[in-house]
Motif scaffolding. Structure first.
Motif, PDB file in Angstrom:
ATOM      1  N   ARG A  94       6.435  24.430  36.635  1.00 47.98           N
ATOM      2  CA  ARG A  94       7.918  25.040  37.818  1.00 47.98           C
ATOM      3  C   ARG A  94       8.298  26.101  38.041  1.00 47.98           C
ATOM      4  O   ARG A  94       7.742  26.642  36.979  1.00 47.98           O
ATOM      5  N   SER A  95       9.047  26.557  38.709  1.00 46.65           N
ATOM      6  CA  SER A  95       9.054  28.476  39.022  1.00 46.65           C
ATOM      7  C   SER A  95      10.567  27.872  39.886  1.00 46.65           C
ATOM      8  O   SER A  95      10.708  27.102  40.443  1.00 46.65           O
ATOM      9  N   GLU A  96      11.013  29.371  39.646  1.00 50.15           N
ATOM     10  CA  GLU A  96      12.326  29.091  39.729  1.00 50.15           C
ATOM     11  C   GLU A  96      12.027  30.302  40.349  1.00 50.15           C
ATOM     12  O   GLU A  96      11.497  32.063  39.966  1.00 50.15           O
ATOM     13  N   ILE A  97      13.563  31.188  41.604  1.00 49.55           N
ATOM     14  CA  ILE A  97      13.507  32.825  42.216  1.00 49.55           C
ATOM     15  C   ILE A  97      14.495  33.053  41.627  1.00 49.55           C
ATOM     16  O   ILE A  97      15.130  32.782  42.738  1.00 49.55           O
ATOM     17  N   TYR A  98      14.488  34.260  41.033  1.00 49.28           N
ATOM     18  CA  TYR A  98      15.654  35.433  40.912  1.00 49.28           C
ATOM     19  C   TYR A  98      16.191  36.373  41.869  1.00 49.28           C
ATOM     20  O   TYR A  98      15.589  37.646  42.194  1.00 49.28           O
ATOM     21  N   ILE A  99      16.378  36.085  42.916  1.00 50.17           N
ATOM     22  CA  ILE A  99      17.286  37.618  44.149  1.00 50.17           C
ATOM     23  C   ILE A  99      17.670  38.295  43.008  1.00 50.17           C
ATOM     24  O   ILE A  99      18.359  38.517  42.674  1.00 50.17           O
TER      25      ILE A  99
END
Length: 147
Positions: A77-82
């Protein structure tokens, strides 16, 4: 208002977004003193893990965000960092930042990312209020470790 993800052909818009960040963050030293070459920006904009969204009113970049997709090791899975998000001062309080994040949320769903996360400075009350309205607040510590 048009929100668009920048591509390798949008170098001028990326530079305009950088100017918005410089003014909004009151940090021209970081954002404007050592500008990257066009080839660097083109290469960055081609990378699948780099997201630059702009909010456009007619032909003007009035805001945007830069985010990074982080692939996780513990699960597939992945996550997104603003990393950065800003709106030019005269266009604030019009829902532009919220629209940018909602657009990113849709992209995250399509990519199968499980979370988007962002940091805010304690004194940045407008950002904190926006992020609280969209997500769950945590209290992590942040450390800069210099090489």
């Amino acid at each position: 208002m048009l929100i668009q993800r920048l591509t390798k052909t949008d170098i001028d818009k990326m530079r305009k977004l950088n100017e918005v960040f410089a003014i909004a963050f009151e940090d021209t030293e970081t954002h404007l003193q050592k500008l990257p070459k066009d080839t660097y920006l083109q290469s960055l904009l081609e990378k699948s893990h780099f997201i630059a969204l702009t909010a456009m009113l007619e032909e003007e970049v009035v805001g945007g965000l830069v985010a990074y997709i982080l692939e996780k090791y513990e699960q597939e899975r992945s996550e997104i960092y603003i990393y950065d998000l800003a709106v030019a001062e005269r266009f604030r309080r019009q829902g532009i930042a919220r629209s940018l994040i909602l657009n990113l949320k849709e992209m995250a769903r399509e990519m199968g990312a499980y979370v988007i996360f962002v940091q805010a400075d304690r004194q940045d009350e407008p950002a904190i209020l926006l992020y609280r309205s969209l997500g769950i607040q945590e209290e992590p510590f942040h450390f800069d470790i210099l090489p």
